[in-house]
Motif scaffolding. Structure first.
Motif, PDB file in Angstrom:
ATOM      1  N   MET A   1      40.464  33.836  41.196  1.00 57.38           N
ATOM      2  CA  MET A   1      39.909  33.824  42.552  1.00 57.38           C
ATOM      3  C   MET A   1      38.496  34.396  42.573  1.00 57.38           C
ATOM      4  SD  MET A   1      41.758  35.187  46.059  1.00 57.38           S
ATOM      5  CE  MET A   1      43.250  34.249  45.719  1.00 57.38           C
TER       6      MET A   1
ATOM      7  N   ARG B   1      35.294  32.269  43.886  1.00 61.67           N
ATOM      8  CA  ARG B   1      34.675  32.640  45.155  1.00 61.67           C
ATOM      9  C   ARG B   1      33.404  33.482  45.015  1.00 61.67           C
ATOM     10  NH1 ARG B   1      39.578  34.578  48.985  1.00 61.67           N
ATOM     11  NH2 ARG B   1      37.775  35.617  49.973  1.00 61.67           N
TER      12      ARG B   1
ATOM     13  N   ALA C   1      36.984  41.665  49.524  1.00 60.81           N
ATOM     14  CA  ALA C   1      37.686  40.653  50.314  1.00 60.81           C
ATOM     15  C   ALA C   1      38.546  39.764  49.403  1.00 60.81           C
ATOM     16  CB  ALA C   1      36.686  39.810  51.094  1.00 60.81           C
ATOM     17  N   VAL C   2      37.998  39.387  48.259  1.00 57.31           N
ATOM     18  CA  VAL C   2      38.757  38.593  47.287  1.00 57.31           C
ATOM     19  C   VAL C   2      39.933  39.400  46.764  1.00 57.31           C
ATOM     20  CG1 VAL C   2      38.670  37.468  45.038  1.00 57.31           C
ATOM     21  CG2 VAL C   2      36.772  37.178  46.641  1.00 57.31           C
ATOM     22  N   TYR C   3      39.680  40.655  46.501  1.00 52.70           N
ATOM     23  CA  TYR C   3      40.732  41.529  45.977  1.00 52.70           C
ATOM     24  C   TYR C   3      41.914  41.583  46.940  1.00 52.70           C
ATOM     25  CZ  TYR C   3      42.953  45.706  44.039  1.00 52.70           C
ATOM     26  OH  TYR C   3      43.855  46.578  43.490  1.00 52.70           O
ATOM     27  N   GLU C   4      41.632  41.780  48.215  1.00 57.80           N
ATOM     28  CA  GLU C   4      42.706  41.876  49.208  1.00 57.80           C
ATOM     29  C   GLU C   4      43.460  40.557  49.317  1.00 57.80           C
ATOM     30  OE1 GLU C   4      43.663  44.575  50.574  1.00 57.80           O
ATOM     31  OE2 GLU C   4      42.010  45.850  49.923  1.00 57.80           O
ATOM     32  N   ASP C   5      42.734  39.449  49.303  1.00 61.91           N
ATOM     33  CA  ASP C   5      43.395  38.143  49.385  1.00 61.91           C
ATOM     34  C   ASP C   5      44.282  37.893  48.174  1.00 61.91           C
ATOM     35  OD1 ASP C   5      42.145  37.720  51.783  1.00 61.91           O
ATOM     36  OD2 ASP C   5      40.620  36.345  51.007  1.00 61.91           O
ATOM     37  N   ALA C   6      43.783  38.234  46.998  1.00 59.62           N
ATOM     38  CA  ALA C   6      44.559  38.026  45.778  1.00 59.62           C
ATOM     39  C   ALA C   6      45.804  38.901  45.773  1.00 59.62           C
ATOM     40  CB  ALA C   6      43.695  38.327  44.552  1.00 59.62           C
ATOM     41  N   ARG C   7      45.668  40.131  46.216  1.00 56.50           N
ATOM     42  CA  ARG C   7      46.809  41.038  46.235  1.00 56.50           C
ATOM     43  C   ARG C   7      47.868  40.562  47.223  1.00 56.50           C
ATOM     44  NH1 ARG C   7      46.080  47.404  47.313  1.00 56.50           N
ATOM     45  NH2 ARG C   7      45.252  46.597  49.269  1.00 56.50           N
ATOM     46  N   ASN C   8      47.431  40.123  48.379  1.00 52.46           N
ATOM     47  CA  ASN C   8      48.381  39.624  49.371  1.00 52.46           C
ATOM     48  C   ASN C   8      49.092  38.369  48.872  1.00 52.46           C
ATOM     49  OD1 ASN C   8      47.708  41.688  51.136  1.00 52.46           O
ATOM     50  ND2 ASN C   8      46.152  40.465  52.216  1.00 52.46           N
ATOM     51  N   ALA C   9      48.337  37.505  48.199  1.00 47.37           N
ATOM     52  CA  ALA C   9      48.922  36.262  47.698  1.00 47.37           C
ATOM     53  C   ALA C   9      49.916  36.529  46.566  1.00 47.37           C
ATOM     54  CB  ALA C   9      47.809  35.328  47.202  1.00 47.37           C
TER      55      ALA C   9
END
Length: 331
Positions: free
Chosen positions: A23, A27, A81-89
């Motif tokens: 990711m 991104r 922001a990428v980190y949070e999205d990856a963790r949530n996913a």
């Protein structure tokens, strides 16, 4: 000890490889040669000591993304922001595959993972953002902080700055500093275990005797790390880490025997002090350490009283300023 389904370091590396890295590359392509990733710092998972009890706080599929100062100023918000999205996913995958719930972060655990500037990260652990140079600078750094700054695993480092700092720390103390610290530990062991424990027991100061024994154990653990050229971690992991030592790993088992002796007070009160098992264990530990001093060419005295070894270690220090310090001073 309850075992983990998967250790934290391995879980974090899988999260990074399977979710976060792809990711980030997609991104934030401009960052491709400017980040380092891994898991280093505070927490049992960074030492590989995590078990099922560790999952109750500050534990989960999390990673450190270390950026140079310039990269942090330019990209920190985007990377976070990428980190949070990856963790949530990836959270659902971690729950389904490994039965690991999302991270339960405490106030003390804040800032350990996520997007971090390299020098700020090291400053938070060490109290300095540069490698020590002079002997006294090395001496002033607490061992447990150095252990936290060099544990864990670096998955990759594109820019090389993070690893350069880490490798500078892993090169270990200058030999004069190591000698100074070993002298201090040997002196404490002699004072607390070989001398004051018996005096306290003789006086009926049983709590003071327990404190003396505790000082002896801490100093012995630290000394084994020094003899292995490893940094001694936070007290909770001191003994556990002895299992991984190349030199004197048996000291861990010998110290554990102290917890099996339950009749010391009765022995002293009945006039059988010489049969106190703790005294025998203390002397056995000191003898093994004295033998290792000889094996490493650090001391030559035949005396098993470690104060004699402390004095010889001090006399072997080349740095006049360190040699002139009090034997117990190590910071």
């Amino acid at each position: 000890m309850k075992e983990m389904t998967i250790k934290g370091l391995e879980l974090s590396e899988r999260f990074y490889a399977e979710a976060l890295k792809p990711m980030l590359s997609e991104r934030v392509p401009a960052l491709c040669d400017k980040w380092a990733a891994g898991l280093v710092g505070h927490g049992s998972e960074c030492y590989g000591y995590d078990d099922a009890f560790s999952a109750d706080h500050d534990y989960g599929a999390d990673v450190c993304i270390w950026l140079t100062k310039a990269a942090y100023e330019a990209y920190a918000d985007a990377v976070q922001a990428v980190y949070e999205d990856a963790r949530n996913a990836w959270a659902q995958a971690a729950q389904e595959r490994y039965g690991i719930a999302p991270r339960k972060q405490t106030a003390q655990g804040a800032g350990r993972v996520g997007v971090l500037e390299i020098r700020t990260f090291y400053y938070g652990l060490l109290g300095t953002d540069r490698l020590p140079e002079a002997n006294k600078e090395w001496l002033a750094l607490p061992e447990e902080r150095l252990a936290a700054a060099t544990n864990g695993r670096v998955f990759e480092d594109h820019a090389g700055e993070f690893l350069a700092f880490r490798e500078g720390l892993l090169a270990y103390y200058p030999e004069d500093v190591r000698r100074k610290k070993m002298a201090a530990r040997a002196a404490v062991m002699a004072q607390s275990g070989q001398y004051n424990y018996a005096r306290c027991m003789r006086r009926g100061e049983y709590l003071a005797a327990e404190l003396a024994l505790s000082e002896f154990v801490r100093a012995a653990c630290s000394l084994v790390y020094l003899l292995n050229r490893k940094y001694c971690p936070f007290y909770k992991w001191m003994h556990r880490g002895l299992q991984d030592m190349t030199v004197l790993s048996e000291i861990g088992d010998m110290l554990m025997l102290l917890t099996d002796v339950t009749d010391s007070k009765q022995k002293w009160e009945s006039g059988e002090a010489q049969a106190d098992g703790r005294l025998l264990i203390v002397e056995a530990v000191c003898q093994v350490i004295a033998q290792e001093f000889h094996a490493q060419g650090l001391t030559t005295t035949a005396d098993t009283y470690l104060e004699a070894h402390a004095g010889e270690l001090m006399r072997g220090i080349q740095d006049e300023a360190l040699r002139g310090m009090h034997v117990l001073q190590d910071c």
